[in-house]
Scaffold this motif. Structure first.
Motif, short mmCIF file in Angstrom:
data_model
loop_
_atom_site.label_atom_id
_atom_site.label_comp_id
_atom_site.label_asym_id
_atom_site.label_seq_id
_atom_site.Cartn_x
_atom_site.Cartn_y
_atom_site.Cartn_z
N THR A 80 0.82 -1.21 0.00
CA THR A 80 0.00 0.00 0.00
C THR A 80 0.85 1.26 0.00
OG1 THR A 80 -0.16 0.28 2.43
CG2 THR A 80 -1.70 -1.26 1.37
N ARG A 81 2.17 1.11 0.13
CA ARG A 81 3.06 2.26 0.23
C ARG A 81 3.72 2.54 -1.12
NH1 ARG A 81 3.84 4.53 5.63
NH2 ARG A 81 5.32 5.80 4.43
N PRO A 82 3.46 3.72 -1.71
CA PRO A 82 4.06 4.02 -3.02
C PRO A 82 5.58 4.13 -2.99
CG PRO A 82 2.96 5.96 -2.10
CD PRO A 82 2.59 4.80 -1.23
N GLU A 83 6.16 4.33 -1.78
CA GLU A 83 7.62 4.44 -1.68
C GLU A 83 8.32 3.11 -1.78
OE1 GLU A 83 5.38 5.08 0.72
OE2 GLU A 83 5.96 6.82 1.95
N ILE A 84 7.55 2.00 -1.75
CA ILE A 84 8.14 0.66 -1.66
C ILE A 84 7.88 -0.14 -2.92
CG2 ILE A 84 8.11 -1.52 -0.39
CD1 ILE A 84 7.39 0.03 2.12
N ASP A 85 8.92 -0.78 -3.42
CA ASP A 85 8.83 -1.66 -4.59
C ASP A 85 8.68 -3.10 -4.09
OD1 ASP A 85 9.12 -3.18 -6.86
OD2 ASP A 85 11.13 -2.48 -7.35
N THR A 86 7.45 -3.60 -4.06
CA THR A 86 7.22 -4.94 -3.52
C THR A 86 7.50 -6.04 -4.53
OG1 THR A 86 4.85 -4.64 -3.95
CG2 THR A 86 5.61 -4.28 -1.70
N SER A 87 8.04 -5.68 -5.69
CA SER A 87 8.53 -6.73 -6.60
C SER A 87 9.95 -7.14 -6.21
CB SER A 87 8.51 -6.23 -8.04
OG SER A 87 9.51 -5.25 -8.27
N ARG A 88 10.55 -6.40 -5.27
CA ARG A 88 11.90 -6.72 -4.80
C ARG A 88 11.90 -6.69 -3.27
NH1 ARG A 88 15.80 -2.55 -7.63
NH2 ARG A 88 14.05 -1.13 -7.25
N ILE A 89 11.72 -7.86 -2.68
CA ILE A 89 11.63 -7.98 -1.23
C ILE A 89 12.70 -8.94 -0.73
CG2 ILE A 89 10.21 -8.70 0.72
CD1 ILE A 89 7.74 -7.97 -0.88
N VAL A 90 13.45 -8.47 0.26
CA VAL A 90 14.47 -9.28 0.93
C VAL A 90 14.00 -9.55 2.35
CG1 VAL A 90 16.88 -9.35 1.71
CG2 VAL A 90 16.27 -8.12 -0.41
N MET A 91 14.24 -10.75 2.85
CA MET A 91 14.00 -11.01 4.27
C MET A 91 15.27 -11.57 4.88
SD MET A 91 10.95 -13.13 6.25
CE MET A 91 9.70 -12.01 5.61
N THR A 92 15.63 -11.00 6.02
CA THR A 92 16.82 -11.48 6.72
C THR A 92 16.67 -11.24 8.22
OG1 THR A 92 19.25 -11.36 6.88
CG2 THR A 92 18.10 -9.29 6.44
#
Length: 348
Positions: free
Chosen positions: A207-219
């Protein structure tokens, strides 16, 4: 006096239990896609995920704080995970560069202060020194690399801990034992609940336009590595997975070594070993970060799992997407290889 033959008991169970989802079967007969779908369905059932989130509920985001930090903004948010349960988290946004930014989600381990450690909001100088030596300011590392970051509390800790356990321990404990007990009584698990919460955070990020959710890292490290591994195994929205100080084998770590009950998934070894679970991430990039002197997740089991995963990634012509980085110390985070690996694979 005669004692129970614990070693013999474990050996007998291991011999008698075949792994339904041994990764080698679909690699040899070409049934990988069907194996993956069936294994994910079975794993979701064992984790209790099919019993979580069954009542539709909105995210209901609310912001309670915004702080300007050194080169980034830190906002404090809450979103609804399931009825009556909110996930507290920090959203860190870089002060430079242009969005939308790739997202890094940083579930923490078994530290009493939860997300506060990962955003370097330390309780004391002693707390700062200890955590900086273990490179646990993971969220700050990520935002300074130019990524948006979501740093949540995971269930059982800090703002997601129970008041009773918090007061009894003077703010130094967690609610894992009590929460796992309740979850198991209702056919759920803490790992499953934590994985569900990560999915809700990804829903919010979208829902956040500042975030590109096609590129998600989890660590994350230790317990955060657990959440990272299982979440990435079940959610293809996670592009790159970097579990720290967790990946081993169940038979060399969870079974013989004393661990928090939140690590338990009933019947997991009837389905597969840890490397079978991790194989669900392939061919997405996977970096395993581990200390050679880790006493609760022995490096021998880590190397064994990595050897199996190399077979999987090689079969998919994706060998460069799977790595093991061995740190020279014990049970802690090792950032040296993390961000170069992430940078390379997000570009791809």
């Amino acid at each position: 006096m005669q004692y129970f033959n614990t070693a013999g008991y474990r050996d007998n169970l291991a011999r008698a239990s075949g792994r339904t989802f041994d990764y080698r079967t679909p690699l040899s007969d070409g049934s990988w896609d069907a194996w993956r779908a069936d294994f994910r369905a079975a794993l979701r059932e064992r984790l209790g995920l099919n019993r979580i989130g069954t009542v539709p509920v909105g995210l209901n985001p609310r912001r309670t704080e915004s702080v300007e930090c050194d080169g980034y903004t830190r906002e404090k948010w809450y979103v609804t995970s399931e009825p009556g349960v909110e996930i507290p988290f920090y959203l860190l946004l870089p002060g430079t560069g242009e969005g939308p930014y790739p997202l890094v989600i940083t579930p923490h381990g078994h530290g009493a202060r939860g997300k506060e450690t990962y955003v370097a909001n330390y309780a004391s100088e002693e707390d700062r020194t200890s955590n900086e030596q273990g490179e646990r300011d993971v969220a700050v590392q990520a935002v300074k690399e130019g990524y948006a970051v979501i740093a949540p509390d995971v269930r059982g800790f800090y703002e997601m801990g129970g008041e009773e356990e918090w007061l009894k321990s003077d703010g130094k404990g967690n609610s894992c034992v009590n929460f796992q007990k309740v979850a198991l009584m209702y056919g759920r698990t803490l790992i499953g609940e934590r994985v569900h919460d990560m999915g809700r955070l990804i829903d919010y990020a979208a829902t956040r336009p500042e975030i590109d959710t096609s590129r998600i890292v989890m660590t994350g490290n230790s317990g955060g590595g657990t959440v990272t591994l299982f979440a990435a195994a079940l959610d293809d929205r996670i592009s790159v997975a970097v579990p720290g100080s967790y990946v081993c084998t169940f038979e060399k770590s969870i079974i013989p070594i004393g661990h928090c009950p939140c690590n338990i998934v009933p019947g997991i070894l009837e389905l597969g070993e840890m490397y079978d679970v991790a194989a669900l991430i392939a061919p997405r990039p996977l970096l395993i970060v581990h200390g050679i002197h880790d006493e609760i997740y022995p490096i021998e089991g880590t190397r064994e799992t990595y050897g199996h995963l190399r077979n999987v990634y090689a079969a998919m012509d994706a060998e460069s997407s799977c790595e093991l980085y061995e740190g020279s110390g014990g049970h802690r985070y090792y950032k040296e290889r993390v961000w170069p690996f992430v940078r390379t694979h997000l570009r791809r």
